[in-house]
Design a protein around this motif. Structure first.
Motif: not given
Length: 973
Positions: A599-606, A787-795, A856-861, A865-866
């Motif tokens: 329920a991220h407000p920014r995503l809900v609105k977009a 496992v992709g899309y920033g989830r690993l943190g380092e990569y 929007t997900v990429l913007d929030i990411l 600083g996710l």
């Protein structure tokens, strides 16, 4: 020999019997041999014998117990067995006698061979479910009913467990309690309980009772669902003449240490018991005092037994949970517990009061407030504000005058994050929000009294509790007479006043205004709906959790499985938390789909804005699509410049395989063992996880070639330096394909084994695989769905950890935050080759809404600083899990990186035997601790931890502490 008398022999150390002695006795007297294991016992010696086909219990009774007492136990067991309860039954020796005398260690002992009742002891559980608590009650009640007419001289015995002498037992054993503070607390608790029992003891019915229907002495069947009613009973050693109600008291006391935060669970046990063995009013009045006395006896007996038999690990290990049970019982209000016990048995669940003669607010027009879990006005985390109820109520009062809340509503506004156990969220009354000075009138004739901040109107059969009124003079009032006015607050005299209105059937006892879900059953009996007092229906709709599950099962294919044995009905999310219909919050540690949180407000609105403008298919021309694909290409490894948009990870994998086959003109695909890639025909073909499909390795199509998974922890070759050995094996496998003239289309694999719980590949492995595959004309596909899309943190991409660039990347899940969004990123020449076979169209892939979600997900990411949060918070979490590994032998390894982690559970650190059943149980226990975790891997023994990327350090600490508690509790069993 006479029957046992506690007062003659108060100390009963176990007889000295070795495993060698037991083996000889079983062989010589009963002609039974097999693997022998000693089982725990307070005062006897018990041994399990297993010959591979049959299991028996060899029981050496304490020398103080007569043969007559043992005969009574066997006779009672036979009688109970006829009632349909599974119990141990004596097996005659080869000479025909069931009870034999043997000379062991200079003492003559009675020994019996008993049938072994199979199943799992409830003592090994964490918190018991309502079904399990009821099952204990049903079993105790059925057993008491079956023994009602049982007569045998062997039951005429006085043991320390007979609650008729509980006070004397406590007095005799109390000096063995080493701590003076505890010693005094036990003395006081026992004395208070005895004072309640004194005038009732002559009115309590007596008969032979089992005396030990507890978590230690019952088992559930193997393969049966938790909480089956027909439990097996495994011991009759405490049978004796006693009070009927004592049977139930013993059972209830055994539940308290399992459910210290929900002690009213015993009311369900009581309700189940009385369906088989009804209790009189005097017995109900005595029950709570007997429960308290039982806990007192348990703690002093445990301390005494360890003092006389310090090698008795069974008694020693039981002391912790016996003290928990005592502390729970001691801490509850005795008067209230007695009233609640009676109410649970005597009052109807849906009882209502008769229509009163008048109303509390005769002329008021009431607007009903909604504080439920599904109220959209409580979005954006507003419900977490301490003043959320007041803010919503004030807005309604400004426009509509007087407002009122709903009865029986589970209020989201009362939910608590990071809360262990249940939160009291159920409203047992209503709140009238009105202007200061609003006059309230008596709806019925009665007597007004004032208690602290409450005005109480005593009516016929119930009381009306009003909090927030300035009362008029106490005394007799008639219906319609003024009894008070809404009291102005101290801060702002013009602010609306909240006046609580509550009905209660507990005369003279102030009821709680909020209850937990586990307490709902009893408290709604005690505090019925006050709607008649206000002349408007204020009952909130009941959550239909069970109904939802039944409806799901009836129309939704069951192969689409659900989490948990008794799944909560989740209807709301916020950040890394999920909330069920009872307003209970859970930390979500598995939802890698919700990358940016729920329920991220920014995503809900977009999304809302885009839906209000346009949603169609990608054959139309709109700006969101190129903006999204440009962002993906910018993030992709160098050289990958072309995007396909689809709906899911399964579609993405399926398409990637088609691209590779079309580009190379070959069919053969290499895929890892233990991999999962999706459910479409193509994606399933390259999935070989037996955890998802037990027949996976037998049913792969000919074009799929399953290769050994380079699992450094439990694979063929182990250790971080195992890449070269795996690559040698792969080269040999490829040589066979080369010799057969098999053309290679592609290799597909996760760059981190997500399905195995985040296992990292040995360094250099993928570089070697890519070189071998490309040298044979094949393409390389990196499945980054999990496992992709920033989830690993380092990569950002998993392949970066291996320092390679694939030809094709597949992504989905988190890129849509729950919206069906998937993509394939590849090279232009691969995409153009595929175009020679015709066009590609996905109805919802790349739709305006899907593209806006992805952007929007990429913007929030980026903006929040996710990925960095995954690195820092994930690193902190892994460090804390590694610390737990050092404290708990069941943790064999901690896998993963960033916020894709796995805790692998094993039964043996040397053999790495998977702790599959334990993993499932631990997940159930963690749910009760407020954490949602699930097992993964081929053996379902790895706790997968892949939460939303905005998880906080506070949430991480909450989970680690919960896991530590669960594992510590298991190690003490």
């Amino acid at each position: 020999m006479t029957n046992y008398n506690f007062f003659s022999t108060p100390s009963l150390p176990r007889p000295a019997v070795t495993e060698h002695d037991a083996t000889a006795v079983a062989r010589d007297l009963f002609h039974v041999t097999g693997q022998l294991t000693e089982l725990g016992s307070q005062q006897d010696r018990n041994f399990l014998i297993d010959d591979g086909d049959t299991r028996w219990l060899l029981k050496f009774s304490n020398p103080e117990f007569s043969a007559q007492e043992l005969e009574a136990q066997d006779a009672a067991a036979e009688r109970v067995s006829l009632a349909g309860i599974d119990v141990p039954r004596s097996v005659p020796s080869h000479e025909g006698a069931a009870i034999r005398i043997v000379h062991v260690g200079d003492v003559d002992l009675h020994v019996r061979l008993l049938s072994f009742v199979e199943g799992d002891a409830l003592t090994g559980r964490g918190a018991l479910t309502v079904a399990e608590a009821r099952s204990l009650g049903h079993t105790a009640g059925r057993l008491a009913a079956s023994l009602e007419a049982f007569v045998h001289p062997g039951t005429e015995r006085i043991t320390q467990w007979n609650l008729r002498i509980a006070t004397q037992v406590v007095q005799m054993y109390l000096p063995h309690v080493p701590d003076p503070g505890r010693r005094e607390r036990v003395r006081v608790a026992a004395a208070r309980a005895q004072a309640v029992l004194e005038p009732l003891s002559d009115k309590l019915r007596s008969q032979p009772i089992h005396g030990d229907i507890t978590d230690d002495n019952v088992v559930t069947r193997h393969g049966s669902p938790l909480g089956v009613i027909d439990l097996g009973v495994i011991d009759f050693g405490d049978i004796a003449d006693s009070w009927v109600v004592a049977e139930l008291a013993v059972t209830c006391a055994s539940i308290l240490h399992h459910n210290p935060r929900t002690p009213l669970m015993i009311l369900e046990t009581i309700a189940a018991f009385v369906t088989h063995t009804p209790l009189t009013d005097d017995e109900l009045a005595a029950l709570w005092g007997l429960i308290v006395l039982r806990t007192c006896v348990l703690v002093v007996s445990g301390e005494q037994q360890v003092a006389v038999d310090d090698a008795n690990h069974y008694a020693s290990e039981n002391r912790d949970h016996e003290w928990i049970a005592f502390e729970v019982a001691e801490g509850l209000d005795a008067q209230q517990m007695c009233a609640l016990i009676r109410a649970r048995v005597r009052l109807d669940r849906h009882s209502v009061i008769e229509r009163p003669e008048g109303l509390l607010l005769p002329a008021a027009s009431l607007s009903v407030l909604d504080f439920s879990v599904t109220n959209p006005e409580l979005s954006d985390g507003i419900w977490l504000r301490p003043d959320s109820e007041a803010v919503l109520a004030a807005a309604v009062v400004r426009t509509s005058g007087t407002a009122v809340t709903r009865y029986g509503e589970y209020r989201l506004t009362r939910a608590k994050l990071h809360h262990t156990g249940e939160t009291a969220t159920l409203a047992l009354g209503v709140e009238v929000v009105t202007a200061p000075g609003t006059v309230f009138s008596a709806p019925v004739d009665g007597v007004v009294r004032v208690e602290d901040d409450a005005l109480v109107l005593e009516a016929s059969g119930y009381e009306i509790w009003l909090v927030g009124l300035e009362p008029l003079a106490p005394g007799h009032v008639s219906a319609g007479q003024r009894i008070g006015a809404a009291r102005a607050g101290t801060a702002r005299s013009e602010a609306p006043v909240h006046v609580r209105v509550q009905l209660s059937r507990l005369a003279g006892i102030r009821p709680a205004f909020f209850a937990t879900p586990a307490e709902a059953e009893i408290w709604q009996r005690v505090c019925p709906d006050p709607s008649p007092l206000l002349g408007i229906d204020l009952a909130a709709p009941e959550p239909l959790s069970a109904d939802v599950l039944e409806r799901r099962i009836s129309t939704f294919a069951e192969v689409q499985e659900h989490y948990y044995t008794e799944p909560p009905e989740i209807e709301r999310g916020w950040r890394e938390h999920l909330i069920d219909v009872h307003a209970q919050c859970y930390l979500d540690l598995v939802n890698n789909v919700a990358l940016t949180g729920h329920a991220h407000p920014r995503l809900v609105k977009a999304v809302s804005n885009q839906w209000s403008l346009l949603n169609t298919n990608s054959r139309f021309n709109y700006s969101a699509l190129p903006r999204f694909t440009e962002r993906l290409v910018a993030l992709a490894p160098e050289g990958l410049d072309t995007v396909f948009l689809v709906n899911s990870g399964s579609e993405a994998v399926d398409l990637a395989l088609r691209l590779a086959k079309t580009y190379t003109g070959n069919d053969a695909v290499l895929a890892f063992q233990e991999a999962y890639h999706g459910w479409t025909v193509g994606a399933d073909a390259v999935s070989s996880s037996i955890g998802d499909n037990p027949r996976a390795l037998e049913t792969r199509p000919d074009w799929v070639h399953v290769i050994d998974a380079p699992h450094p922890f439990r694979g063929t070759h182990r250790g971080a330096d195992s890449a070269a050995r795996y690559l040698d094996d792969l080269e040999a496998r490829l040589g066979v394909l080369d010799d057969a003239g098999t053309g290679l289309a592609a290799f597909i694999g996760e760059p981190v084994f997500g399905n195995a719980g985040g296992v990292l590949l040995p360094d250099g492995y993928l570089a070697g695989v890519f070189e071998k595959v490309r040298s044979r004309g094949g393409l390389t596909i990196s499945d980054e769905v999990q496992v992709g899309y920033g989830r690993l943190g380092e990569y950002f991409w998993g392949v970066e950890q291996q320092g390679v660039t694939p030809d094709i990347i597949t992504i989905a899940k988190g890129m849509g935050n729950g919206q069906p969004v998937g993509a394939v990123i590849t090279r232009r020449d691969i995409a153009e080759k595929f175009a020679e076979e015709g066009s590609l169209f996905s109805s919802a892939g790349g739709s305006p809404v899907s593209c806006v979600v992805g952007l929007t997900v990429l913007d929030i990411l980026r903006d929040e600083g996710l990925q960095e949060n995954a690195r820092t918070v994930g690193g902190d979490l892994k460090a804390k899990l590694l610390t737990l590994q050092g404290q708990h032998d069941i943790i064999g390894a901690v896998h993963g990186l960033g916020l894709y982690l796995g805790v692998e559970l094993v039964r043996d650190l040397a053999t790495l035997e998977p702790a599959s059943a334990e993993a499932s149980e631990i997940c159930e226990e963690l749910l009760r601790e407020g954490c949602i975790v699930q097992p993964t891997g081929d053996y379902k023994n790895v706790l997968k931890i892949k939460p939303p990327l905005n998880i906080t350090t506070e949430s991480v600490d909450f989970f680690v502490e919960a896991l530590d508690r669960v594992l510590s509790a298991r190690s003490r069993r």
